[in-house]
Enzyme design. Structure first.
Site, PDB file in Angstrom:
ATOM      1  N   VAL A 167      39.909  43.506  50.268  1.00  0.00           N
ATOM      2  CA  VAL A 167      41.243  43.304  50.302  1.00  0.00           C
ATOM      3  C   VAL A 167      41.837  44.676  50.525  1.00  0.00           C
ATOM      4  O   VAL A 167      42.843  44.758  51.307  1.00  0.00           O
ATOM      5  CB  VAL A 167      41.381  43.255  48.963  1.00  0.00           C
ATOM      6  CG1 VAL A 167      42.876  43.657  48.585  1.00  0.00           C
ATOM      7  CG2 VAL A 167      41.202  41.661  48.095  1.00  0.00           C
ATOM      8  N   ASP A 223      36.371  55.306  49.147  1.00  0.00           N
ATOM      9  CA  ASP A 223      35.427  53.804  49.107  1.00  0.00           C
ATOM     10  C   ASP A 223      34.398  54.952  48.773  1.00  0.00           C
ATOM     11  O   ASP A 223      33.837  56.077  49.348  1.00  0.00           O
ATOM     12  CB  ASP A 223      35.078  52.954  50.076  1.00  0.00           C
ATOM     13  CG  ASP A 223      34.410  51.774  49.576  1.00  0.00           C
ATOM     14  OD1 ASP A 223      34.649  51.085  49.406  1.00  0.00           O
ATOM     15  OD2 ASP A 223      33.115  52.165  48.903  1.00  0.00           O
ATOM     16  N   THR A 228      36.365  42.602  41.197  1.00  0.00           N
ATOM     17  CA  THR A 228      35.994  41.757  39.766  1.00  0.00           C
ATOM     18  C   THR A 228      35.457  40.969  40.035  1.00  0.00           C
ATOM     19  O   THR A 228      35.644  39.910  39.544  1.00  0.00           O
ATOM     20  CB  THR A 228      37.742  42.174  38.984  1.00  0.00           C
ATOM     21  OG1 THR A 228      38.925  41.409  40.226  1.00  0.00           O
ATOM     22  CG2 THR A 228      38.214  43.565  38.979  1.00  0.00           C
ATOM     23  N   THR A 284      41.550  41.496  41.083  1.00  0.00           N
ATOM     24  CA  THR A 284      41.644  40.434  39.626  1.00  0.00           C
ATOM     25  C   THR A 284      41.614  41.066  38.268  1.00  0.00           C
ATOM     26  O   THR A 284      40.982  41.064  38.195  1.00  0.00           O
ATOM     27  CB  THR A 284      41.803  38.875  40.248  1.00  0.00           C
ATOM     28  OG1 THR A 284      42.274  39.378  41.742  1.00  0.00           O
ATOM     29  CG2 THR A 284      41.902  38.304  39.742  1.00  0.00           C
ATOM     30  N   CYS A 316      37.498  35.148  44.871  1.00  0.00           N
ATOM     31  CA  CYS A 316      38.491  34.422  43.917  1.00  0.00           C
ATOM     32  C   CYS A 316      38.393  32.929  43.214  1.00  0.00           C
ATOM     33  O   CYS A 316      38.533  33.429  41.830  1.00  0.00           O
ATOM     34  CB  CYS A 316      39.235  34.519  45.316  1.00  0.00           C
ATOM     35  SG  CYS A 316      40.139  36.043  45.206  1.00  0.00           S
ATOM     36  N   ARG A 374      28.751  37.006  49.555  1.00  0.00           N
ATOM     37  CA  ARG A 374      29.528  37.075  47.776  1.00  0.00           C
ATOM     38  C   ARG A 374      29.579  35.263  47.334  1.00  0.00           C
ATOM     39  O   ARG A 374      30.643  34.495  47.182  1.00  0.00           O
ATOM     40  CB  ARG A 374      30.281  37.641  47.217  1.00  0.00           C
ATOM     41  CG  ARG A 374      29.987  39.663  47.224  1.00  0.00           C
ATOM     42  CD  ARG A 374      30.873  40.324  47.296  1.00  0.00           C
ATOM     43  NE  ARG A 374      32.308  40.043  48.382  1.00  0.00           N
ATOM     44  CZ  ARG A 374      33.808  40.712  47.784  1.00  0.00           C
ATOM     45  NH1 ARG A 374      33.828  41.337  46.824  1.00  0.00           N
ATOM     46  NH2 ARG A 374      34.143  39.959  48.631  1.00  0.00           N
TER      47      ARG A 374
END
Length: 440
Positions: free
Chosen positions: A22, A40, A90, A125, A265, A336
């Site tokens: 993202v 980062d 998240t 999120t 997501c 992931r």
């Protein structure tokens, strides 16, 4: 709007914290318009980007090599930024509760390096309330500044669809929210620099947070419905895709298909809603049920792989099984929360060893995660069973003659098994080749 003008005229930096699937596209897009810092804490990742390599495949190596984005792992550089966008992951914990550690740690780091007058916009999120009730107090504590007076906060849920070359960052309308009207207008103006589709101004931060959860929960539920149909139709001996194709002739059909629902997501965000609702005394019924259905699809697929092999007189434990695709979705290297991984793990509980083929997944990451090597598709030979779990374009390009070379030579009383979860191939053509075909 002084902050916006200073950003627009390149007098001050805009910073993006978290350079994953993202954050990287967001940072690169802003770098085309304004002075941008890409921050980062993973130095290895920063070094890879500086070499002009994009392991996410979201931007591409050429774009990374061209960008004016300044990559850094030094958090003190955040002091130079007047707008900070937070795009850290998240995830959920093992018990499916929200894992806010990444966003809490990012907030601490930003707070330690927060300059007066800065606007911090969260894209990660979260459930409604996290930005204002958890992140803002951390920013205040670490910075010694007062939210609303010395700095402002906002929220803009990420809507990037990894691996999608059609619905990209710039042509998806961006939802924005700010803690007050002035902040909202500044955040909207900043994002309008890069979002061709424009922005939608949400009435509050909590509404914007909730919108992201609602979007993904809706999709999760619709896929769960199709998965439930697939499980029932399998018992009825009905081809689910044929039913869906017929159903989709109606104008108000939604066009969803069954499948393995993973990733960071859709496979995660509904749990944030479920958690917050339960904290407030409401037990989710539909959303929780949808998650249960989708989380169990890997078991359903695994059981059918084994059943089809037994029906085909194949010695399952001694068989040569190739899993075709290990990432969570097509044309995306992200592994992931991949349900393809879950299929492999379920097969392993039966003592079955599998070979994994994935032309998109990162070979080094796969080796570190699973202590085994990815198999190149050109090295696939003598398969008893091919299990296509992910519809990568390289798989779609395979012809019947290509597939024939991957299997063992035909043997009497044995039909080799062809599992096609995403309905990539024509069932009739595969069955005419003498294979036992199964799909969702």
């Amino acid at each position: 709007m002084e902050i916006f003008e200073r950003i627009r005229t390149k007098k001050d930096f805009l910073a993006v914290v978290g350079l994953g699937y993202v954050g990287l596209p967001v940072a690169v897009a802003f770098a085309e318009k304004v002075k941008t810092l890409g921050v980062d804490i993973n130095q290895e990742k920063i070094d890879i980007y500086k070499k002009g390599i994009d392991p996410t495949n979201e931007i591409g190596d050429e774009e990374i090599q061209r960008t004016t984005l300044e990559f850094t792992s030094d958090p003190t550089r955040l002091k130079e930024a007047k707008v900070i966008i937070v795009a850290v992951p998240t995830p959920v914990n093992g018990d499916k509760t929200p894992n806010l550690a990444p966003i809490i740690n990012a907030s601490k780091m930003i707070g330690e390096n927060l300059s007066q007058g800065t606007i911090v916009v969260f894209e990660s999120t979260v459930y409604p309330g996290v930005t204002e009730d958890i992140c803002a107090p951390i920013l205040e504590k670490e910075s010694g500044l007062l939210c609303g007076e010395d700095f402002k906060i906002g929220y803009s849920p990420e809507r990037i669809n990894p691996g999608d070359r059609v619905h990209t960052l710039k042509n998806i309308q961006k939802i924005v929210a700010g803690m007050d009207e002035e902040t909202l207008e500044i955040i909207a103006a900043v994002y309008e620099l890069i979002i061709h589709a424009g922005v939608y101004k949400a009435p509050s931060i909590k509404v914007a947070e909730a919108t992201k959860l609602a979007e993904n929960a809706q999709r999760d539920i619709n896929i769960a419905f199709m998965n439930e149909l697939a499980m029932a139709f399998d018992r009825m001996g009905i081809n689910t895709k044929e039913v869906i194709d017929a159903m989709n002739t109606k104008w108000n059909a939604l066009g969803f298909y069954p499948g393995l629902v993973g990733g960071h997501c859709i496979g995660v965000d509904p749990y944030y809603f479920i958690y917050q609702a339960e904290m407030l005394g409401y037990h989710s019924q539909i959303i929780a049920a949808g998650r249960t259905v989708n989380d169990n699809m890997a078991i359903f697929v695994t059981d059918n792989i084994i059943k089809k092999m037994i029906q085909s007189n194949i010695n399952v434990k001694k068989s040569n099984i190739y899993i075709m695709g290990i990432t969570f979705k097509e044309n995306c290297p992200d592994m992931r929360n991949s349900k393809a991984v879950d299929v492999c793990k379920h097969l392993a509980t039966y003592g079955i060893k599998v070979n994994v083929v994935d032309p998109i997944a990162d070979k080094t990451e796969f080796r570190q995660e699973f202590d085994m090597e990815l198999v190149d598709i050109k090295d696939v030979r003598n398969a008893d069973c091919l299990v296509f779990l992910v519809a990568h374009q390289q798989f779609k390009n395979l012809r019947t003659t290509d597939l024939r070379k991957l299997f063992k030579q035909p043997r009497l009383q044995t039909k080799y098994v062809f599992i096609d979860i995403k309905n990539i191939f024509d069932q009739k053509a595969i069955e005419e080749e003498g294979y036992s075909y199964w799909s969702l």
